[in-house]
Write a protein that holds these residues in place. Structure first.
Motif, PDB file in Angstrom:
ATOM      1  N   ALA A 195       9.197 -12.683  -5.462  1.00 23.26           N
ATOM      2  CA  ALA A 195       9.544 -12.221  -7.128  1.00 23.26           C
ATOM      3  C   ALA A 195      11.126 -12.381  -7.158  1.00 23.26           C
ATOM      4  O   ALA A 195      11.710 -12.641  -8.148  1.00 23.26           O
ATOM      5  N   LEU A 196      11.808 -11.958  -5.906  1.00 23.34           N
ATOM      6  CA  LEU A 196      13.411 -11.955  -6.161  1.00 23.34           C
ATOM      7  C   LEU A 196      13.814 -13.484  -5.994  1.00 23.34           C
ATOM      8  O   LEU A 196      14.662 -13.698  -6.816  1.00 23.34           O
ATOM      9  N   ARG A 197      13.080 -14.451  -5.519  1.00 23.51           N
ATOM     10  CA  ARG A 197      13.465 -15.756  -5.352  1.00 23.51           C
ATOM     11  C   ARG A 197      13.361 -16.401  -6.823  1.00 23.51           C
ATOM     12  O   ARG A 197      14.058 -17.331  -6.895  1.00 23.51           O
ATOM     13  N   THR A 198      12.282 -15.994  -7.377  1.00 24.07           N
ATOM     14  CA  THR A 198      12.041 -16.803  -8.482  1.00 24.07           C
ATOM     15  C   THR A 198      12.560 -16.028  -9.965  1.00 24.07           C
ATOM     16  O   THR A 198      12.427 -16.431 -10.806  1.00 24.07           O
ATOM     17  N   GLY A 199      13.370 -15.019  -9.467  1.00 24.21           N
ATOM     18  CA  GLY A 199      14.197 -14.375 -10.972  1.00 24.21           C
ATOM     19  C   GLY A 199      13.202 -13.235 -11.457  1.00 24.21           C
ATOM     20  O   GLY A 199      13.669 -12.687 -12.451  1.00 24.21           O
ATOM     21  N   LEU A 200      11.960 -13.113 -10.869  1.00 24.68           N
ATOM     22  CA  LEU A 200      11.181 -11.938 -11.655  1.00 24.68           C
ATOM     23  C   LEU A 200      11.663 -10.613 -11.376  1.00 24.68           C
ATOM     24  O   LEU A 200      11.891  -9.746 -12.244  1.00 24.68           O
ATOM     25  N   VAL A 201      12.499 -10.329 -10.189  1.00 24.04           N
ATOM     26  CA  VAL A 201      13.154  -8.874 -10.077  1.00 24.04           C
ATOM     27  C   VAL A 201      14.724  -9.536  -9.569  1.00 24.04           C
ATOM     28  O   VAL A 201      14.936 -10.540  -9.128  1.00 24.04           O
ATOM     29  N   ASP A 202      15.575  -8.393  -9.707  1.00 25.94           N
ATOM     30  CA  ASP A 202      16.808  -8.640  -9.525  1.00 25.94           C
ATOM     31  C   ASP A 202      17.387  -7.996  -8.207  1.00 25.94           C
ATOM     32  O   ASP A 202      18.335  -8.645  -7.440  1.00 25.94           O
ATOM     33  N   GLU A 203      16.778  -7.209  -7.652  1.00 25.35           N
ATOM     34  CA  GLU A 203      17.145  -6.586  -6.225  1.00 25.35           C
ATOM     35  C   GLU A 203      15.774  -5.785  -5.647  1.00 25.35           C
ATOM     36  O   GLU A 203      15.025  -5.407  -6.574  1.00 25.35           O
ATOM     37  N   VAL A 204      15.748  -6.032  -4.446  1.00 26.33           N
ATOM     38  CA  VAL A 204      14.720  -5.337  -3.271  1.00 26.33           C
ATOM     39  C   VAL A 204      15.161  -4.628  -2.299  1.00 26.33           C
ATOM     40  O   VAL A 204      16.351  -5.149  -1.816  1.00 26.33           O
ATOM     41  N   TRP A 205      14.665  -3.442  -2.459  1.00 26.75           N
ATOM     42  CA  TRP A 205      15.141  -2.341  -1.284  1.00 26.75           C
ATOM     43  C   TRP A 205      14.137  -1.739  -0.650  1.00 26.75           C
ATOM     44  O   TRP A 205      12.966  -1.906  -0.910  1.00 26.75           O
ATOM     45  N   ALA A 206      14.432  -1.358   0.632  1.00 22.16           N
ATOM     46  CA  ALA A 206      13.396  -0.609   1.475  1.00 22.16           C
ATOM     47  C   ALA A 206      13.037   0.473   0.483  1.00 22.16           C
ATOM     48  O   ALA A 206      13.829   0.892  -0.247  1.00 22.16           O
ATOM     49  N   PRO A 207      11.691   0.871   0.725  1.00 22.71           N
ATOM     50  CA  PRO A 207      11.302   1.907  -0.008  1.00 22.71           C
ATOM     51  C   PRO A 207      12.022   3.185   0.000  1.00 22.71           C
ATOM     52  O   PRO A 207      12.468   3.861  -0.703  1.00 22.71           O
ATOM     53  N   ASP A 208      12.589   3.727   1.277  1.00 19.79           N
ATOM     54  CA  ASP A 208      13.386   4.646   1.389  1.00 19.79           C
ATOM     55  C   ASP A 208      14.998   4.678   0.842  1.00 19.79           C
ATOM     56  O   ASP A 208      15.402   5.634   0.963  1.00 19.79           O
ATOM     57  N   ALA A 209      15.321   3.468   0.292  1.00 20.15           N
ATOM     58  CA  ALA A 209      16.599   3.305  -0.100  1.00 20.15           C
ATOM     59  C   ALA A 209      16.482   2.938  -1.615  1.00 20.15           C
ATOM     60  O   ALA A 209      17.714   3.032  -2.201  1.00 20.15           O
ATOM     61  N   LEU A 210      15.286   2.698  -2.373  1.00 22.93           N
ATOM     62  CA  LEU A 210      15.520   2.420  -3.577  1.00 22.93           C
ATOM     63  C   LEU A 210      15.796   3.376  -4.509  1.00 22.93           C
ATOM     64  O   LEU A 210      16.728   3.053  -5.337  1.00 22.93           O
ATOM     65  N   ASP A 211      15.520   4.873  -4.414  1.00 23.41           N
ATOM     66  CA  ASP A 211      15.781   5.530  -5.292  1.00 23.41           C
ATOM     67  C   ASP A 211      17.444   5.955  -5.379  1.00 23.41           C
ATOM     68  O   ASP A 211      17.952   6.124  -6.432  1.00 23.41           O
ATOM     69  N   ALA A 212      18.079   5.759  -3.975  1.00 28.95           N
ATOM     70  CA  ALA A 212      19.573   6.026  -4.004  1.00 28.95           C
ATOM     71  C   ALA A 212      20.159   4.787  -4.612  1.00 28.95           C
ATOM     72  O   ALA A 212      21.199   4.944  -5.479  1.00 28.95           O
ATOM     73  N   ARG A 213      19.556   3.483  -4.619  1.00 33.93           N
ATOM     74  CA  ARG A 213      20.261   2.391  -5.309  1.00 33.93           C
ATOM     75  C   ARG A 213      20.025   2.557  -6.641  1.00 33.93           C
ATOM     76  O   ARG A 213      21.007   2.314  -7.642  1.00 33.93           O
ATOM     77  N   VAL A 214      18.993   3.091  -7.299  1.00 36.80           N
ATOM     78  CA  VAL A 214      18.816   3.257  -8.701  1.00 36.80           C
ATOM     79  C   VAL A 214      19.701   4.248  -9.221  1.00 36.80           C
ATOM     80  O   VAL A 214      20.459   4.010 -10.133  1.00 36.80           O
ATOM     81  N   ALA A 215      20.097   5.381  -8.405  1.00 32.51           N
ATOM     82  CA  ALA A 215      20.898   6.249  -9.133  1.00 32.51           C
ATOM     83  C   ALA A 215      22.391   5.738  -8.684  1.00 32.51           C
ATOM     84  O   ALA A 215      23.221   6.220  -9.649  1.00 32.51           O
ATOM     85  N   GLU A 216      22.622   5.051  -7.960  1.00 27.58           N
ATOM     86  CA  GLU A 216      23.828   4.511  -7.936  1.00 27.58           C
ATOM     87  C   GLU A 216      24.194   3.419  -9.205  1.00 27.58           C
ATOM     88  O   GLU A 216      25.168   3.531  -9.862  1.00 27.58           O
ATOM     89  N   PHE A 217      23.230   2.734  -9.286  1.00 31.88           N
ATOM     90  CA  PHE A 217      23.474   1.809 -10.392  1.00 31.88           C
ATOM     91  C   PHE A 217      23.386   2.173 -11.685  1.00 31.88           C
ATOM     92  O   PHE A 217      24.211   1.711 -12.703  1.00 31.88           O
ATOM     93  N   THR A 218      22.572   3.221 -12.084  1.00 30.99           N
ATOM     94  CA  THR A 218      22.579   3.575 -13.438  1.00 30.99           C
ATOM     95  C   THR A 218      23.773   4.419 -13.437  1.00 30.99           C
ATOM     96  O   THR A 218      24.342   4.560 -14.692  1.00 30.99           O
TER      97      THR A 218
END
Length: 254
Positions: free
Chosen positions: A170-193
């Motif tokens: 999905a990342l390679r095809t452009g369907l998603v913009d970023e992929v993260w380890a499950p335990d890192a996703l929330d922190a990245r979302v908080a940082e990006f928002t």
């Protein structure tokens, strides 16, 4: 009964949660119907500067609730009309939108994720557009949105086969913009928002307008930038080596 699309606002970020865990957050007719009014409310709330759409528990959304599609002739078409209205309302939301995907993002779930501006996923997420497994015609507008996002070849792969793809593809095809380890996703979302809410809403709203093909609005946005002082504040902050304090509180819906 608990609301199936609970939402709230914290630190400038509105979060809507797709919530029907017993059916992997599948969307009922009532859930499709209730999403546009929620978005209308959040769009005019000056406290909202960005929106996150996510799913309860370990999955995003398994699509439409198939049990609601087995009614009399016209049931599928009526449900699809509701889903397209919800999708279009999400795409038209005037502030940045981010789908946060865990687990399955399938069918109508993928339809909603594609209507967001950006998509962040965890490494275990799975994506698919599955109407070919049910003999259902995927909506024309949804097909065009998918093609514009991933290109015709990947859109045809997803629509023709109904197969699921993993987050890496999905990342390679452009369907998603970023992929993260499950335990890192929330922190990245908080940082990006936090980044999104600190940026100029005027710039973001104009970019959404232009991305939707409304090139006739260039002077409208330029006049707003001059009149609100957004540009002057951004330049001054840069020269003074400080964070900008953009004065424009909330972009108009129109």
């Amino acid at each position: 009964m608990e609301p199936q699309l609970p939402y709230g606002v914290t630190d400038g970020v509105a979060t809507i949660v797709i919530c029907q865990p017993a059916k992997r957050n599948a969307m009922t007719e009532e859930m499709w119907r209730s999403l546009p009014p929620i978005l209308d409310e959040l769009a005019v709330d000056p406290a909202v500067r960005a929106l996150v759409l996510t799913g309860a528990g370990g999955t995003f959304c398994a699509g439409a609730d198939i049990s609601t599609l087995s009614g009399p002739p016209g049931t599928v078409e009526a449900t699809q009309e509701l889903s397209v209205r919800a999708e279009e309302a999400l795409a038209a939301f005037p502030k940045p939108t981010l789908a946060v995907v865990r687990g399955h993002c399938v069918g109508g779930g993928c339809q909603l994720a594609a209507a967001c501006d950006l998509r962040f996923a965890d490494e275990d997420a799975l994506f698919g557009v599955t109407p070919a497994k049910l003999g259902i015609i995927y909506p024309e507008s949804s097909t065009r949105r998918l093609v514009s996002l991933v290109g015709p070849a990947t859109a045809k792969y997803l629509l023709f086969s109904g197969e699921l793809i993993d987050a890496a593809r999905a990342l390679r095809t452009g369907l998603v913009d970023e992929v993260w380890a499950p335990d890192a996703l929330d922190a990245r979302v908080a940082e990006f928002t936090e980044i999104l809410t600190a940026r100029s809403q005027l710039t973001q709203a104009a970019a959404k307008d232009f991305s939707a093909g409304r090139s006739d609005r260039a002077e409208h946005w330029s006049a707003l930038a001059r009149g609100t002082g957004e540009t002057a504040e951004g330049v001054a902050a840069f020269l003074e080596h400080r964070p900008p304090r953009f004065p424009w509180p909330s972009p108009p819906v129109a």
